[in-house]
Design a protein around this motif. Structure first.
Motif, PDB file in Angstrom:
ATOM      1  N   MET A   1       0.848  -1.191   0.000  1.00  0.00           N
ATOM      2  CA  MET A   1       0.000   0.000   0.000  1.00  0.00           C
ATOM      3  C   MET A   1       0.891   1.251   0.000  1.00  0.00           C
ATOM      4  N   ALA A   2       0.578   2.199  -0.865  1.00  0.00           N
ATOM      5  CA  ALA A   2       1.377   3.422  -0.966  1.00  0.00           C
ATOM      6  C   ALA A   2       1.233   4.257   0.300  1.00  0.00           C
ATOM      7  N   ARG A   3       2.312   4.884   0.711  1.00  0.00           N
ATOM      8  CA  ARG A   3       2.294   5.727   1.887  1.00  0.00           C
ATOM      9  C   ARG A   3       1.570   7.041   1.583  1.00  0.00           C
ATOM     10  N   ARG A   4       0.724   7.463   2.518  1.00  0.00           N
ATOM     11  CA  ARG A   4      -0.009   8.726   2.332  1.00  0.00           C
ATOM     12  C   ARG A   4       0.953   9.910   2.489  1.00  0.00           C
ATOM     13  N   PRO A   5       0.868  10.905   1.605  1.00  0.00           N
ATOM     14  CA  PRO A   5       1.773  12.060   1.687  1.00  0.00           C
ATOM     15  C   PRO A   5       1.287  13.068   2.733  1.00  0.00           C
ATOM     16  N   LEU A   6       1.369  12.696   4.011  1.00  0.00           N
ATOM     17  CA  LEU A   6       0.874  13.566   5.066  1.00  0.00           C
ATOM     18  C   LEU A   6       1.971  14.499   5.567  1.00  0.00           C
ATOM     19  N   PRO A   7       1.610  15.716   5.959  1.00  0.00           N
ATOM     20  CA  PRO A   7       2.592  16.614   6.580  1.00  0.00           C
ATOM     21  C   PRO A   7       2.898  16.149   8.006  1.00  0.00           C
ATOM     22  N   SER A   8       3.759  16.877   8.678  1.00  0.00           N
ATOM     23  CA  SER A   8       4.181  16.541  10.038  1.00  0.00           C
ATOM     24  C   SER A   8       2.976  16.483  10.991  1.00  0.00           C
ATOM     25  N   LEU A   9       2.881  15.397  11.757  1.00  0.00           N
ATOM     26  CA  LEU A   9       1.818  15.282  12.757  1.00  0.00           C
ATOM     27  C   LEU A   9       1.945  16.365  13.822  1.00  0.00           C
ATOM     28  N   THR A  10       3.181  16.745  14.136  1.00  0.00           N
ATOM     29  CA  THR A  10       3.408  17.805  15.124  1.00  0.00           C
ATOM     30  C   THR A  10       2.766  19.108  14.667  1.00  0.00           C
ATOM     31  N   GLY A  11       2.963  19.452  13.403  1.00  0.00           N
ATOM     32  CA  GLY A  11       2.354  20.672  12.874  1.00  0.00           C
ATOM     33  C   GLY A  11       0.847  20.595  12.839  1.00  0.00           C
ATOM     34  N   LEU A  12       0.316  19.431  12.466  1.00  0.00           N
ATOM     35  CA  LEU A  12      -1.138  19.263  12.431  1.00  0.00           C
ATOM     36  C   LEU A  12      -1.737  19.401  13.823  1.00  0.00           C
ATOM     37  N   ARG A  13      -1.065  18.799  14.832  1.00  0.00           N
ATOM     38  CA  ARG A  13      -1.573  18.906  16.206  1.00  0.00           C
ATOM     39  C   ARG A  13      -1.543  20.350  16.684  1.00  0.00           C
ATOM     40  N   ALA A  14      -0.470  21.062  16.388  1.00  0.00           N
ATOM     41  CA  ALA A  14      -0.362  22.457  16.823  1.00  0.00           C
ATOM     42  C   ALA A  14      -1.457  23.300  16.179  1.00  0.00           C
ATOM     43  N   PHE A  15      -1.663  23.116  14.873  1.00  0.00           N
ATOM     44  CA  PHE A  15      -2.690  23.896  14.184  1.00  0.00           C
ATOM     45  C   PHE A  15      -4.083  23.546  14.699  1.00  0.00           C
ATOM     46  N   GLU A  16      -4.372  22.256  14.902  1.00  0.00           N
ATOM     47  CA  GLU A  16      -5.705  21.854  15.384  1.00  0.00           C
ATOM     48  C   GLU A  16      -5.979  22.427  16.762  1.00  0.00           C
ATOM     49  N   ALA A  17      -4.982  22.427  17.643  1.00  0.00           N
ATOM     50  CA  ALA A  17      -5.161  22.984  18.982  1.00  0.00           C
ATOM     51  C   ALA A  17      -5.430  24.483  18.905  1.00  0.00           C
ATOM     52  N   PHE A  18      -4.683  25.193  18.043  1.00  0.00           N
ATOM     53  CA  PHE A  18      -4.933  26.628  17.879  1.00  0.00           C
ATOM     54  C   PHE A  18      -6.343  26.892  17.358  1.00  0.00           C
ATOM     55  N   ALA A  19      -6.764  26.154  16.336  1.00  0.00           N
ATOM     56  CA  ALA A  19      -8.084  26.370  15.736  1.00  0.00           C
ATOM     57  C   ALA A  19      -9.198  26.073  16.739  1.00  0.00           C
ATOM     58  N   ARG A  20      -9.021  25.056  17.556  1.00  0.00           N
ATOM     59  CA  ARG A  20     -10.062  24.658  18.510  1.00  0.00           C
ATOM     60  C   ARG A  20     -10.129  25.600  19.703  1.00  0.00           C
ATOM     61  N   LEU A  21      -8.963  26.049  20.198  1.00  0.00           N
ATOM     62  CA  LEU A  21      -8.925  26.877  21.401  1.00  0.00           C
ATOM     63  C   LEU A  21      -8.961  28.370  21.097  1.00  0.00           C
ATOM     64  N   GLY A  22      -8.650  28.736  19.856  1.00  0.00           N
ATOM     65  CA  GLY A  22      -8.767  30.138  19.463  1.00  0.00           C
ATOM     66  C   GLY A  22      -7.565  30.997  19.766  1.00  0.00           C
ATOM     67  N   SER A  23      -6.461  30.399  20.235  1.00  0.00           N
ATOM     68  CA  SER A  23      -5.278  31.222  20.508  1.00  0.00           C
ATOM     69  C   SER A  23      -4.024  30.359  20.519  1.00  0.00           C
ATOM     70  N   MET A  24      -2.892  30.972  20.186  1.00  0.00           N
ATOM     71  CA  MET A  24      -1.616  30.284  20.257  1.00  0.00           C
ATOM     72  C   MET A  24      -1.253  29.962  21.703  1.00  0.00           C
ATOM     73  N   THR A  25      -1.608  30.876  22.613  1.00  0.00           N
ATOM     74  CA  THR A  25      -1.314  30.654  24.033  1.00  0.00           C
ATOM     75  C   THR A  25      -2.058  29.433  24.557  1.00  0.00           C
ATOM     76  N   GLY A  26      -3.338  29.321  24.196  1.00  0.00           N
ATOM     77  CA  GLY A  26      -4.112  28.165  24.633  1.00  0.00           C
ATOM     78  C   GLY A  26      -3.555  26.875  24.070  1.00  0.00           C
ATOM     79  N   ALA A  27      -3.167  26.895  22.797  1.00  0.00           N
ATOM     80  CA  ALA A  27      -2.585  25.702  22.180  1.00  0.00           C
ATOM     81  C   ALA A  27      -1.273  25.335  22.860  1.00  0.00           C
ATOM     82  N   ALA A  28      -0.456  26.344  23.173  1.00  0.00           N
ATOM     83  CA  ALA A  28       0.820  26.075  23.838  1.00  0.00           C
ATOM     84  C   ALA A  28       0.601  25.435  25.201  1.00  0.00           C
ATOM     85  N   SER A  29      -0.395  25.930  25.953  1.00  0.00           N
ATOM     86  CA  SER A  29      -0.684  25.368  27.272  1.00  0.00           C
ATOM     87  C   SER A  29      -1.127  23.918  27.161  1.00  0.00           C
TER      88      SER A  29
END
Length: 301
Positions: A1-29
């Protein structure tokens, strides 16, 4: 099975936390990293995808159309991963900060209805009347009394009007009758969270409030209501707080309740996409509409 061309999971988690919490500070916490690290991870994700996900000044970032589309896919995807982990259950937790007396007298007695409709949701109520700060993380929504526009970055949904009026023990009322001048000579009860309540009520009732002969102060509205029920004096309380005791005959409200230029509101981060919080907000609006309103205030002499 071909590997999916996904970006870094770390970046995805950081962006999802920011989008859900509404701030970089909240995501960092939430992620236990620095504000700058979240910002760098989101920027690296944008470079990897070749599209802007957030725009605006550093302290007022908003999602682009591409950012909203990605966030809408990431949050349920991460929820599915969390649910599939060993030992994970299907429950979702909703953490709501609420005024203590409203939680005790109005919200918690109605919660069984919400749980019956949403059996997979665990609602955790935190008592607070302080200004809401979603940037610290861990808090999904809040219930407050709103007198003006919400703070930047917060969405506000009104769900119930606010009325307040004098309440006292029926035994104390029997001693003075419905004589307003005599009522105003009784010990005056205050709550630290709204010391101006008596003056506000007098202004709306078009009364000149005489100096109090004796004043008693309590930390919370719930304490003040118990003091009134115990016959320690007369207090000014919101209808939503006093209604259960008035309806059971523990408190009397001889002069009704005056409308206040404020309302109970449901707050959540402006950028967050939380279907559970939205379902809770819709339920609050329904419950607020079903809550019996007080009768018209008695015309005072």
């Amino acid at each position: 099975m071909a590997r999916r061309p996904l970006p870094s999971l770390t970046g995805l988690r950081a962006f999802e936390a920011f989008a859900r919490l509404g701030s970089m500070t909240g995501a960092a916490s939430e992620l236990c990293i620095t504000h700058g690290a979240v910002s760098r991870q989101v920027r690296a994700l944008e470079v990897r995808l070749g599209v802007r996900l957030v725009v605006g000044p550093r302290h007022d970032l908003v999602l682009t159309d591409a950012g909203r589309q990605l966030a809408a896919a990431l949050t349920p995807a991460f929820d599915m991963v969390a649910a599939a982990l060993p030992g994970a259950g299907p429950d979702r937790e909703l953490v709501v900060s609420c005024l203590g007396t409203l939680a005790m007298k109005w919200l918690i007695p109605r919660l069984p209805d919400f749980h019956e409709r949403h059996p997979g949701v665990r609602v955790r109520i935190l008592e607070s009347h302080a200004p809401v700060d979603f940037s610290q993380g861990g808090l999904h929504a809040a219930i407050r009394i709103e007198h003006s526009r919400p703070a930047e970055g917060i969405r506000s949904t009104p769900f119930m009007p606010l009325f307040h009026g004098p309440v006292l023990a029926p035994s104390l009322l029997a001693e003075i009758g419905d004589d307003l001048p005599r009522l105003l000579t009784l010990p005056r009860l205050h709550t630290e969270t709204r010391m101006e309540a008596w003056e506000e009520w007098a202004g709306r009732a078009q009364l000149v409030l005489p100096p109090a002969r004796l004043e008693r102060q309590f930390e919370h509205n719930s304490y003040m209501l118990e003091a009134a029920a115990a016959g320690l004096g007369v207090g000014i309380a919101p209808w939503a707080f006093a209604a259960p005791d008035v309806e059971r005959g523990r408190l009397a409200a001889p002069f009704g309740f005056e409308p206040v230029n404020a309302r109970f509101v449901f707050l959540r981060p402006r950028l967050a996409d939380n279907p559970t919080a939205e379902a809770f907000g819709a339920w609050l609006q329904e419950q607020g509409a079903q809550t019996p309103m007080p009768g018209p205030p008695v015309r005072l002499p």
